[in-house]
Write a protein that holds these residues in place. Structure first.
Motif, PDB file in Angstrom:
ATOM      1  N   GLU A 118      86.255 -91.386 -58.737  1.00 40.74           N
ATOM      2  CA  GLU A 118      86.252 -91.213 -57.288  1.00 40.74           C
ATOM      3  C   GLU A 118      85.204 -92.107 -56.625  1.00 40.74           C
ATOM      4  O   GLU A 118      85.452 -92.719 -55.580  1.00 40.74           O
ATOM      5  CB  GLU A 118      85.980 -89.742 -56.946  1.00 40.74           C
ATOM      6  N   ILE A 119      84.032 -92.208 -57.247  1.00 36.56           N
ATOM      7  CA  ILE A 119      82.972 -93.067 -56.703  1.00 36.56           C
ATOM      8  C   ILE A 119      83.414 -94.522 -56.695  1.00 36.56           C
ATOM      9  O   ILE A 119      83.212 -95.262 -55.712  1.00 36.56           O
ATOM     10  CB  ILE A 119      81.677 -92.878 -57.519  1.00 36.56           C
ATOM     11  N   ARG A 120      84.016 -94.959 -57.796  1.00 38.25           N
ATOM     12  CA  ARG A 120      84.504 -96.346 -57.861  1.00 38.25           C
ATOM     13  C   ARG A 120      85.594 -96.584 -56.824  1.00 38.25           C
ATOM     14  O   ARG A 120      85.630 -97.635 -56.169  1.00 38.25           O
ATOM     15  CB  ARG A 120      85.013 -96.649 -59.270  1.00 38.25           C
ATOM     16  N   ALA A 121      86.491 -95.603 -56.655  1.00 31.59           N
ATOM     17  CA  ALA A 121      87.574 -95.754 -55.691  1.00 31.59           C
ATOM     18  C   ALA A 121      87.055 -95.888 -54.276  1.00 31.59           C
ATOM     19  O   ALA A 121      87.671 -96.568 -53.430  1.00 31.59           O
ATOM     20  CB  ALA A 121      88.531 -94.570 -55.796  1.00 31.59           C
ATOM     21  N   ARG A 122      85.914 -95.276 -53.987  1.00 32.03           N
ATOM     22  CA  ARG A 122      85.320 -95.345 -52.636  1.00 32.03           C
ATOM     23  C   ARG A 122      84.491 -96.619 -52.451  1.00 32.03           C
ATOM     24  O   ARG A 122      83.957 -96.847 -51.360  1.00 32.03           O
ATOM     25  CB  ARG A 122      84.475 -94.118 -52.381  1.00 32.03           C
ATOM     26  N   GLY A 123      84.359 -97.410 -53.507  1.00 33.78           N
ATOM     27  CA  GLY A 123      83.641 -98.665 -53.385  1.00 33.78           C
ATOM     28  C   GLY A 123      82.131 -98.548 -53.296  1.00 33.78           C
ATOM     29  O   GLY A 123      81.467 -99.430 -52.750  1.00 33.78           O
ATOM     30  N   LEU A 150      80.206 -94.432 -65.018  1.00 34.81           N
ATOM     31  CA  LEU A 150      80.472 -95.438 -63.986  1.00 34.81           C
ATOM     32  C   LEU A 150      80.644 -96.833 -64.566  1.00 34.81           C
ATOM     33  O   LEU A 150      81.311 -97.683 -63.974  1.00 34.81           O
ATOM     34  CB  LEU A 150      79.343 -95.445 -62.950  1.00 34.81           C
ATOM     35  N   GLY A 151      79.982 -97.097 -65.698  1.00 40.24           N
ATOM     36  CA  GLY A 151      80.102 -98.410 -66.315  1.00 40.24           C
ATOM     37  C   GLY A 151      79.302 -99.494 -65.626  1.00 40.24           C
ATOM     38  O   GLY A 151      79.625-100.688 -65.733  1.00 40.24           O
ATOM     39  N   VAL A 152      78.239 -99.100 -64.892  1.00 39.06           N
ATOM     40  CA  VAL A 152      77.374-100.076 -64.227  1.00 39.06           C
ATOM     41  C   VAL A 152      75.929 -99.778 -64.612  1.00 39.06           C
ATOM     42  O   VAL A 152      75.600 -98.654 -65.016  1.00 39.06           O
ATOM     43  CB  VAL A 152      77.530-100.004 -62.692  1.00 39.06           C
ATOM     44  N   PRO A 153      75.032-100.757 -64.519  1.00 36.96           N
ATOM     45  CA  PRO A 153      73.615-100.476 -64.798  1.00 36.96           C
ATOM     46  C   PRO A 153      73.076 -99.427 -63.823  1.00 36.96           C
ATOM     47  O   PRO A 153      73.438 -99.412 -62.643  1.00 36.96           O
ATOM     48  CB  PRO A 153      72.937-101.835 -64.581  1.00 36.96           C
ATOM     49  N   PHE A 154      72.227 -98.557 -64.327  1.00 35.29           N
ATOM     50  CA  PHE A 154      71.597 -97.572 -63.449  1.00 35.29           C
ATOM     51  C   PHE A 154      70.152 -97.354 -63.878  1.00 35.29           C
ATOM     52  O   PHE A 154      69.776 -97.632 -65.020  1.00 35.29           O
ATOM     53  CB  PHE A 154      72.365 -96.244 -63.449  1.00 35.29           C
ATOM     54  N   GLN A 175      73.800 -83.591 -65.537  1.00 35.47           N
ATOM     55  CA  GLN A 175      74.951 -83.687 -64.640  1.00 35.47           C
ATOM     56  C   GLN A 175      75.035 -85.060 -63.960  1.00 35.47           C
ATOM     57  O   GLN A 175      76.061 -85.745 -64.080  1.00 35.47           O
ATOM     58  CB  GLN A 175      74.919 -82.545 -63.632  1.00 35.47           C
ATOM     59  N   PRO A 176      74.007 -85.520 -63.265  1.00 39.49           N
ATOM     60  CA  PRO A 176      74.111 -86.869 -62.695  1.00 39.49           C
ATOM     61  C   PRO A 176      74.086 -87.957 -63.755  1.00 39.49           C
ATOM     62  O   PRO A 176      74.712 -89.013 -63.582  1.00 39.49           O
ATOM     63  CB  PRO A 176      72.902 -86.955 -61.761  1.00 39.49           C
ATOM     64  N   LEU A 177      73.379 -87.734 -64.869  1.00 38.87           N
ATOM     65  CA  LEU A 177      73.376 -88.734 -65.939  1.00 38.87           C
ATOM     66  C   LEU A 177      74.771 -88.905 -66.531  1.00 38.87           C
ATOM     67  O   LEU A 177      75.196 -90.025 -66.838  1.00 38.87           O
ATOM     68  CB  LEU A 177      72.382 -88.337 -67.030  1.00 38.87           C
ATOM     69  N   GLY A 178      75.495 -87.803 -66.674  1.00 38.33           N
ATOM     70  CA  GLY A 178      76.847 -87.885 -67.205  1.00 38.33           C
ATOM     71  C   GLY A 178      77.760 -88.703 -66.307  1.00 38.33           C
ATOM     72  O   GLY A 178      78.599 -89.477 -66.794  1.00 38.33           O
ATOM     73  N   GLU A 200      85.399 -84.038 -66.423  1.00 41.59           N
ATOM     74  CA  GLU A 200      85.109 -83.986 -64.998  1.00 41.59           C
ATOM     75  C   GLU A 200      84.122 -85.070 -64.562  1.00 41.59           C
ATOM     76  O   GLU A 200      84.218 -85.596 -63.453  1.00 41.59           O
ATOM     77  CB  GLU A 200      84.589 -82.602 -64.609  1.00 41.59           C
ATOM     78  N   ALA A 201      83.162 -85.428 -65.411  1.00 44.24           N
ATOM     79  CA  ALA A 201      82.244 -86.516 -65.060  1.00 44.24           C
ATOM     80  C   ALA A 201      83.006 -87.831 -64.894  1.00 44.24           C
ATOM     81  O   ALA A 201      82.723 -88.625 -63.993  1.00 44.24           O
ATOM     82  CB  ALA A 201      81.157 -86.666 -66.125  1.00 44.24           C
ATOM     83  N   GLY A 202      83.982 -88.055 -65.764  1.00 39.37           N
ATOM     84  CA  GLY A 202      84.806 -89.251 -65.641  1.00 39.37           C
ATOM     85  C   GLY A 202      85.617 -89.240 -64.360  1.00 39.37           C
ATOM     86  O   GLY A 202      85.819 -90.278 -63.722  1.00 39.37           O
ATOM     87  N   ARG A 203      86.094 -88.061 -63.965  1.00 34.33           N
ATOM     88  CA  ARG A 203      86.877 -87.953 -62.727  1.00 34.33           C
ATOM     89  C   ARG A 203      86.012 -88.216 -61.502  1.00 34.33           C
ATOM     90  O   ARG A 203      86.440 -88.886 -60.552  1.00 34.33           O
ATOM     91  CB  ARG A 203      87.520 -86.561 -62.654  1.00 34.33           C
ATOM     92  N   VAL A 204      84.776 -87.718 -61.516  1.00 29.86           N
ATOM     93  CA  VAL A 204      83.856 -87.989 -60.409  1.00 29.86           C
ATOM     94  C   VAL A 204      83.538 -89.484 -60.351  1.00 29.86           C
ATOM     95  O   VAL A 204      83.516 -90.087 -59.271  1.00 29.86           O
ATOM     96  CB  VAL A 204      82.567 -87.169 -60.548  1.00 29.86           C
TER      97      VAL A 204
END
Length: 320
Positions: free
Chosen positions: A313-318, A28-32, A20-23, A306-310
């Motif tokens: 939202e994270i990107r939109a919140r900066g 996100l498109g950023v290194p993690f 779930q968090p990996l998805g 749904e992972a893409g939608r979450v």
């Protein structure tokens, strides 16, 4: 991915929980950085405050500065660990109900089937301000992964259409589906499929898997047994399916099936509790699935991401 990544994923040993968090991280498109978690004898304690007490020594050693800017986690056992990292300044995005301390997360990603009244003083419902309702659960079955699996498993295109993927789970928090249930399900699906792409899971059990194999014998099919050696065709089955049938005990498999664009049907194996029935109801109400009794009649639906939608939202919140 890298030690310098400012996004961390707390990966529970249970694959379905970690996915779930990996998805979300992968979208996100950023290194993690993936931080594998291991649990000690105190992991089952419902810690009401931020704590690393549930971790084993190896997992504690992995938590070191520089601290992350964003932490993605899932499951009750990882919740106090995530909150401890929140004290180091991280934003916290958590999947599933965390138990105590729900208000301490910046975003709670909750399946609509889990939005129910609190069951105890230690299981408070989330604050409305930090809840992010989704259908089903987040996962790693992305459009890119489905496309790659389609190319890898192009041999499946030779099977007769309609190709029906049959994803078989088993009793919740247990193992070994009743062989009679597995056989009946296999026979029902084979009755309307041109070919069946069937896969068992850890909870299905050997006896039920063999009963399923017997029900499919003599009909065009491919069966993947749990623990089979070699490549796993699971994603390939989804990529090439004209319809998907999933036993309603598996939140993960149902959610992954919804990443496809084909009709998804829910098979009720019996013995399911209110939570799973709420899940089925939420998917049906959204037009994303129907019960198996409605098969094989096709119905239109859009792939669910749904992972893409979450992640959006994270990107939109900066936060990344």
């Amino acid at each position: 991915m890298t030690e310098e990544a400012t996004t961390w994923v707390l990966a529970d040993p249970r694959a379905g929980t970690a996915a779930q968090p990996l998805g979300i991280a992968e979208r996100l498109g950023v290194p993690f950085r993936t931080v594998p978690l291991g649990w000690g004898p105190l992991a089952r304690v419902p810690w009401p405050w931020p704590s690393l007490a549930g971790l084993d020594s190896a997992a504690r050693a992995r938590l070191r500065a520089p601290w992350p800017r964003l932490v993605l986690s899932a499951g009750r056992r990882s919740a106090p660990v995530a909150r401890w990292l929140g004290r180091q300044g991280a934003r916290l995005v958590h999947c599933m109900r965390p138990g105590a301390g729900a208000a301490g997360f910046d975003l709670l990603v909750l399946g609509r089937h889990d939005l129910s009244p609190a069951r105890s003083a230690q299981d408070q419902p989330p604050e409305a301000a930090n809840a992010f309702p989704i259908l089903g659960a987040c996962h790693r079955m992305t459009p890119a992964r489905l496309a790659a699996a389609g190319a890898e498993w192009a041999v499946l295109a030779d099977l007769p259409r309609p190709r029906v993927a049959l994803l078989v789970g088993g009793p919740v928090r247990a193992e070994n589906m009743a062989p009679g249930i597995a056989a009946a399900l296999g026979a029902e699906v084979a009755g309307f499929a041109g070919s069946v792409l069937a896969t068992a899971s850890r909870r299905t059990g050997a006896a039920a898997t063999e009963a399923l194999a017997g029900a499919l014998a003599g009909r065009p099919h491919r069966l993947h047994r749990w623990g089979d050696g070699g490549p796993n065709p699971y994603a390939g089955f989804l990529a090439w399916a004209d319809a998907v049938v999933v036993t309603g005990d598996s939140v993960s498999m149902l959610s992954e099936a919804l990443a496809t664009a084909v009709p998804v049907f829910i098979a009720d194996p019996g013995g399911l509790g209110p939570r799973h029935m709420r899940l089925h109801g939420s998917l049906i109400a959204a037009g994303q699935a129907r019960m198996l009794a409605a098969a094989p009649a096709p119905f239109p639906r859009q792939p669910l991401d749904e992972a893409g939608r979450v992640a959006a939202e994270i990107r939109a919140r900066g936060w990344v």
